[in-house]
Each structure stands twice: as C-alpha cells, then as structure tokens.
Design a protein around this motif. Structure first.
Motif, PDB file in Angstrom:
ATOM      1  N   LEU A  75       1.249  -1.369   0.310  1.00  0.00           N
ATOM      2  CA  LEU A  75       0.112   0.164  -0.128  1.00  0.00           C
ATOM      3  C   LEU A  75       1.160   1.673  -0.053  1.00  0.00           C
ATOM      4  N   TYR A  76       1.779   1.389   0.288  1.00  0.00           N
ATOM      5  CA  TYR A  76       3.040   2.240   0.411  1.00  0.00           C
ATOM      6  C   TYR A  76       2.809   3.082  -0.683  1.00  0.00           C
ATOM      7  N   ILE A  77       2.959   2.122  -1.836  1.00  0.00           N
ATOM      8  CA  ILE A  77       3.157   2.292  -3.113  1.00  0.00           C
ATOM      9  C   ILE A  77       1.966   3.088  -3.212  1.00  0.00           C
ATOM     10  N   LEU A  78       1.375   2.895  -3.392  1.00  0.00           N
ATOM     11  CA  LEU A  78      -0.221   3.784  -3.712  1.00  0.00           C
ATOM     12  C   LEU A  78       0.198   5.170  -3.574  1.00  0.00           C
ATOM     13  N   VAL A  79       1.028   5.727  -2.212  1.00  0.00           N
ATOM     14  CA  VAL A  79       0.486   6.863  -1.665  1.00  0.00           C
ATOM     15  C   VAL A  79       2.502   7.555  -2.438  1.00  0.00           C
ATOM     16  N   ASN A  80       2.882   6.753  -2.666  1.00  0.00           N
ATOM     17  CA  ASN A  80       4.410   7.237  -2.919  1.00  0.00           C
ATOM     18  C   ASN A  80       5.573   7.124  -2.156  1.00  0.00           C
ATOM     19  N   LEU A 135     -16.983  13.634  -5.590  1.00  0.00           N
ATOM     20  CA  LEU A 135     -17.382  14.529  -6.165  1.00  0.00           C
ATOM     21  C   LEU A 135     -17.443  13.378  -7.478  1.00  0.00           C
ATOM     22  N   PRO A 136     -18.476  14.364  -8.411  1.00  0.00           N
ATOM     23  CA  PRO A 136     -18.228  13.270 -10.114  1.00  0.00           C
ATOM     24  C   PRO A 136     -16.981  13.163 -10.583  1.00  0.00           C
ATOM     25  N   ALA A 137     -17.030  12.480 -10.751  1.00  0.00           N
ATOM     26  CA  ALA A 137     -15.081  12.535 -12.102  1.00  0.00           C
ATOM     27  C   ALA A 137     -15.654  10.850 -11.925  1.00  0.00           C
ATOM     28  N   ASP A 138     -14.456  10.898 -13.039  1.00  0.00           N
ATOM     29  CA  ASP A 138     -13.997   9.724 -13.869  1.00  0.00           C
ATOM     30  C   ASP A 138     -12.729   8.817 -13.394  1.00  0.00           C
ATOM     31  N   THR A 139     -13.856   8.072 -12.714  1.00  0.00           N
ATOM     32  CA  THR A 139     -12.706   7.211 -11.591  1.00  0.00           C
ATOM     33  C   THR A 139     -12.115   5.754 -12.559  1.00  0.00           C
ATOM     34  N   THR A 140     -12.057   6.144 -13.628  1.00  0.00           N
ATOM     35  CA  THR A 140     -11.015   4.738 -14.319  1.00  0.00           C
ATOM     36  C   THR A 140      -9.814   4.289 -14.970  1.00  0.00           C
ATOM     37  N   ARG A 141      -8.994   5.557 -14.373  1.00  0.00           N
ATOM     38  CA  ARG A 141      -7.659   5.930 -13.991  1.00  0.00           C
ATOM     39  C   ARG A 141      -7.611   4.857 -13.188  1.00  0.00           C
ATOM     40  N   LEU A 142      -8.294   5.187 -12.024  1.00  0.00           N
ATOM     41  CA  LEU A 142      -7.443   5.043 -10.346  1.00  0.00           C
ATOM     42  C   LEU A 142      -6.845   3.982 -10.294  1.00  0.00           C
ATOM     43  N   GLU A 143      -6.767   3.711  -9.302  1.00  0.00           N
ATOM     44  CA  GLU A 143      -6.565   2.009  -8.522  1.00  0.00           C
ATOM     45  C   GLU A 143      -7.205   1.642  -8.433  1.00  0.00           C
ATOM     46  N   PRO A 144      -7.730   0.308  -7.888  1.00  0.00           N
ATOM     47  CA  PRO A 144      -8.696  -0.534  -7.103  1.00  0.00           C
ATOM     48  C   PRO A 144      -8.444   0.446  -6.114  1.00  0.00           C
ATOM     49  N   GLU A 145      -7.698   0.514  -5.217  1.00  0.00           N
ATOM     50  CA  GLU A 145      -7.862   0.457  -3.801  1.00  0.00           C
ATOM     51  C   GLU A 145      -8.743   2.114  -3.517  1.00  0.00           C
ATOM     52  N   TYR A 146      -7.844   2.885  -4.665  1.00  0.00           N
ATOM     53  CA  TYR A 146      -8.920   3.905  -4.477  1.00  0.00           C
ATOM     54  C   TYR A 146     -10.423   4.291  -4.944  1.00  0.00           C
ATOM     55  N   LYS A 147     -10.577   3.244  -6.020  1.00  0.00           N
ATOM     56  CA  LYS A 147     -11.951   3.059  -6.413  1.00  0.00           C
ATOM     57  C   LYS A 147     -12.910   3.211  -5.222  1.00  0.00           C
ATOM     58  N   MET A 164      -3.843   8.740   1.532  1.00  0.00           N
ATOM     59  CA  MET A 164      -4.859   8.371   0.230  1.00  0.00           C
ATOM     60  C   MET A 164      -6.058   8.783   0.200  1.00  0.00           C
ATOM     61  N   VAL A 165      -6.848   9.000   0.641  1.00  0.00           N
ATOM     62  CA  VAL A 165      -8.192  10.061   1.045  1.00  0.00           C
ATOM     63  C   VAL A 165      -7.216  11.279   0.993  1.00  0.00           C
ATOM     64  N   ASP A 166      -5.807  12.018   1.079  1.00  0.00           N
ATOM     65  CA  ASP A 166      -5.256  13.298   1.041  1.00  0.00           C
ATOM     66  C   ASP A 166      -4.768  13.574  -1.106  1.00  0.00           C
ATOM     67  N   VAL A 167      -4.627  12.433  -0.991  1.00  0.00           N
ATOM     68  CA  VAL A 167      -4.666  12.226  -2.525  1.00  0.00           C
ATOM     69  C   VAL A 167      -5.078  12.033  -3.233  1.00  0.00           C
ATOM     70  N   LEU A 168      -6.415  11.881  -3.317  1.00  0.00           N
ATOM     71  CA  LEU A 168      -7.525  12.108  -3.588  1.00  0.00           C
ATOM     72  C   LEU A 168      -8.396  13.170  -3.735  1.00  0.00           C
ATOM     73  N   LEU A 169      -8.413  13.666  -2.488  1.00  0.00           N
ATOM     74  CA  LEU A 169      -8.377  15.689  -2.231  1.00  0.00           C
ATOM     75  C   LEU A 169      -7.679  16.567  -2.937  1.00  0.00           C
ATOM     76  N   GLU A 170      -5.917  16.397  -3.299  1.00  0.00           N
ATOM     77  CA  GLU A 170      -5.619  16.968  -3.990  1.00  0.00           C
ATOM     78  C   GLU A 170      -5.896  17.025  -5.162  1.00  0.00           C
TER      79      GLU A 170
END
Length: 121
Positions: A20-25, A44-56, A85-91
């Motif tokens: 998991l730490y790889i997902l957050v660099n 928020l409404p957004a296209d999530t198709t390019r997100l990693e499964p953990e972020y989805k 991970m939430v911080d990454v999605l917020l950014e």
C-alpha cells in the motif's frame, strides 16, 4: 502446520504484490495538515476509470459524507495509509471535504421536533 503459498493468482487480496505504501509514493503523512480521522469527505462527480482499485474502493465508500476513520474501518486499511490516500484523492479533485451539516436537510419535521425539545429544556 499449514503454510500459505502464492499460486500466481493476483485476483484476490492475498495475491497483492504491490504494498500500500507504493500507492501513496512512500508518503507517511498527508500534505493537508488539517486532516484528522474525524474529517468528513464525499465523492465528487469524476471519471474514476484510471484510478487504482484501492482508490476506487474509497470513492465507492464516499457516496455520502463519511469520516476518514470510517473509510479505514470499512476497507480494513491502516488509518495512516487511509488518511494519506484520502489526501491524494482530495488533491486530485476526486473528493470534497467538509461536514454533513453543509448538506441541505430536507426533513423539516425532524428539525421542528428537535427545536420543540430544546425549548422544553
């Protein structure tokens, strides 16, 4: 004694090869210093198709207001990693931050009942 042996199947949680730490660099703390475990977020409404499964998974849990602690509990993830991970999605603009009180409450009857109860005090 039994041993778990990797059978080459990467479909399940047990087959995870990327920590998991790889997902957050490798980040250990969120950049947004105002985030805590009680912080409420919503998808928020957004296209999530390019997100990693953990972020989805996080996005799926955030269809309504939810705290970071609840996200970690539902997804069985360490709270530190969940917070980052939430911080990454917020950014990236996938999540909004706020509080459920910012929603418009549609049940006027409930509010009137609460008000009447407070007035009786």
């Amino acid at each position: 004694m039994t041993y778990d042996v990797w059978d080459g199947d990467d479909d399940g949680e047990a087959g995870r090869l990327v920590p998991l730490y790889i997902l957050v660099n490798g980040r250990t703390t969120p950049r947004n210093t105002n985030l805590d475990l009680a912080t409420q977020v919503i998808a928020l409404p957004a296209d999530t198709t390019r997100l990693e499964p953990e972020y989805k998974e996080i996005m799926n849990r955030c269809s309504g207001w939810i705290s970071i602690a609840e996200i970690g509990a539902y997804l069985h993830r360490p709270l530190t990693i969940t917070k980052v991970m939430v911080d990454v999605l917020l950014e990236q603009g996938f999540l909004g931050i706020g509080a459920p009180a910012q929603r418009k409450i549609a049940d006027r009857r409930l509010l009137e009942t609460v008000l009447a109860g407070l007035e009786r005090l």
